[in-house]
Design a protein around this motif. Structure first.
Motif, PDB file in Angstrom:
ATOM      1  N   PRO A 106      -4.626   1.023  50.266  1.00  0.00           N
ATOM      2  CA  PRO A 106      -4.828   0.257  49.035  1.00  0.00           C
ATOM      3  C   PRO A 106      -4.229   0.917  47.796  1.00  0.00           C
ATOM      4  O   PRO A 106      -4.016   0.250  46.786  1.00  0.00           O
ATOM      5  N   GLY A 107      -3.932   2.217  47.864  1.00  0.00           N
ATOM      6  CA  GLY A 107      -3.320   2.912  46.738  1.00  0.00           C
ATOM      7  C   GLY A 107      -2.434   4.038  47.240  1.00  0.00           C
ATOM      8  O   GLY A 107      -2.603   4.520  48.369  1.00  0.00           O
ATOM      9  N   VAL A 108      -1.475   4.453  46.424  1.00  0.00           N
ATOM     10  CA  VAL A 108      -0.575   5.567  46.773  1.00  0.00           C
ATOM     11  C   VAL A 108      -0.245   6.342  45.498  1.00  0.00           C
ATOM     12  O   VAL A 108       0.058   5.730  44.473  1.00  0.00           O
ATOM     13  N   ASN A 109      -0.307   7.664  45.542  1.00  0.00           N
ATOM     14  CA  ASN A 109       0.198   8.506  44.450  1.00  0.00           C
ATOM     15  C   ASN A 109       1.596   8.997  44.819  1.00  0.00           C
ATOM     16  O   ASN A 109       1.808   9.475  45.936  1.00  0.00           O
ATOM     17  N   VAL A 110       2.538   8.880  43.878  1.00  0.00           N
ATOM     18  CA  VAL A 110       3.885   9.433  44.039  1.00  0.00           C
ATOM     19  C   VAL A 110       4.065  10.436  42.901  1.00  0.00           C
ATOM     20  O   VAL A 110       4.033  10.056  41.733  1.00  0.00           O
ATOM     21  N   VAL A 111       4.213  11.715  43.255  1.00  0.00           N
ATOM     22  CA  VAL A 111       4.114  12.779  42.249  1.00  0.00           C
ATOM     23  C   VAL A 111       5.195  13.840  42.464  1.00  0.00           C
ATOM     24  O   VAL A 111       5.413  14.277  43.597  1.00  0.00           O
ATOM     25  N   ALA A 112       5.843  14.251  41.380  1.00  0.00           N
ATOM     26  CA  ALA A 112       6.748  15.407  41.435  1.00  0.00           C
ATOM     27  C   ALA A 112       6.292  16.421  40.396  1.00  0.00           C
ATOM     28  O   ALA A 112       6.229  16.098  39.203  1.00  0.00           O
ATOM     29  N   ASN A 113       5.952  17.620  40.814  1.00  0.00           N
ATOM     30  CA  ASN A 113       5.575  18.693  39.902  1.00  0.00           C
ATOM     31  C   ASN A 113       6.814  19.514  39.577  1.00  0.00           C
ATOM     32  O   ASN A 113       7.518  19.954  40.487  1.00  0.00           O
ATOM     33  N   SER A 114       7.076  19.726  38.306  1.00  0.00           N
ATOM     34  CA  SER A 114       8.250  20.503  37.904  1.00  0.00           C
ATOM     35  C   SER A 114       7.808  21.678  37.038  1.00  0.00           C
ATOM     36  O   SER A 114       7.339  21.490  35.920  1.00  0.00           O
ATOM     37  N   GLY A 115       7.931  22.882  37.582  1.00  0.00           N
ATOM     38  CA  GLY A 115       7.565  24.093  36.847  1.00  0.00           C
ATOM     39  C   GLY A 115       6.152  24.543  37.164  1.00  0.00           C
ATOM     40  O   GLY A 115       5.272  23.742  37.464  1.00  0.00           O
ATOM     41  N   ARG A 116       5.964  25.850  37.085  1.00  0.00           N
ATOM     42  CA  ARG A 116       4.673  26.462  37.419  1.00  0.00           C
ATOM     43  C   ARG A 116       3.504  25.888  36.610  1.00  0.00           C
ATOM     44  O   ARG A 116       2.454  25.574  37.192  1.00  0.00           O
ATOM     45  N   PRO A 117       3.660  25.676  35.291  1.00  0.00           N
ATOM     46  CA  PRO A 117       2.528  25.124  34.529  1.00  0.00           C
ATOM     47  C   PRO A 117       2.126  23.726  34.991  1.00  0.00           C
ATOM     48  O   PRO A 117       1.004  23.285  34.751  1.00  0.00           O
TER      49      PRO A 117
END
Ligand code: 5GP
Ligand code: ZN
Length: 156
Positions: free
Chosen positions: A85-96
């Motif tokens: 029913p839901g999806v997260n699409v996530v890109a983390n850029s950088g340590r912080p």
């Protein structure tokens, strides 16, 4: 500098080359998709380019586009074919921002139960049974991922 590694010390380069173990859901000439070893929910996937760039902010547009198109295909198929029913699409850029592996990757996290952002930090160790189940779930859909990325995807 982690981003300058040609691949020898980069775990995701090694996975892309088949030199480190991973549960691979899909791969083509430019990307690989495999199971995260600490999933937020069952079916947590990572999409990576085969070539090494430190983060989404370092990859050239054509590489970013290919990785995100693949993530979009996975999100659509999770919803349309696998009933998430839901999806997260996530890109983390950088340590912080929480990036821990410095080879550009996009998380695709199906949300079966809900909980939103608050539960993005509750992880468990991937088990072999769970990995087998997720690979089985995706096996018949591999062709659809490629079709979507090539612009030939027909829903339904
Ligand atoms: P980041 O925090 O950099 O956005 O996410 C890195 C992700 O890679 C984490 O969710 C972590 O669980 C996953 N990860 C780290 N090392 C490995 C590995 O060796 N194999 C796999 N399959 N996933 C990994
Ligand atoms: Zn790499």
């Amino acid at each position: 500098m982690p981003g300058q590694m040609a691949g020898g010390g980069c775990i995701f380069c090694n996975i892309a080359r088949g030199e480190a173990p991973a549960h691979i859901v899909y791969e083509d000439d430019s990307v690989a998709v495999f199971l995260d070893i600490y999933p937020v929910e069952k079916g947590h996937l990572l999409v990576i380019p085969r070539s090494h760039y430190e983060s989404v902010a370092d990859a050239p547009p054509r590489v970013a586009a290919r990785v995100f198109a693949t993530a979009a295909a996975l999100a659509r198929l999770y919803r349309e074919a696998l009933g998430a029913p839901g999806v997260n699409v996530v890109a983390n850029s950088g340590r912080p921002a929480g990036q821990e592996v410095f080879h550009f990757h996009v998380h695709v996290i199906p949300r079966w139960r809900g909980g939103g952002w608050r539960t993005l930090f509750m992880r468990h160790r991937l088990t072999e049974d769970e990995a087998r189940e997720v690979l089985e779930m995706w096996r018949p859909l591999r062709g659809s991922i490629g079709e979507y990325v090539r612009g030939a995807f027909m829903p339904g």
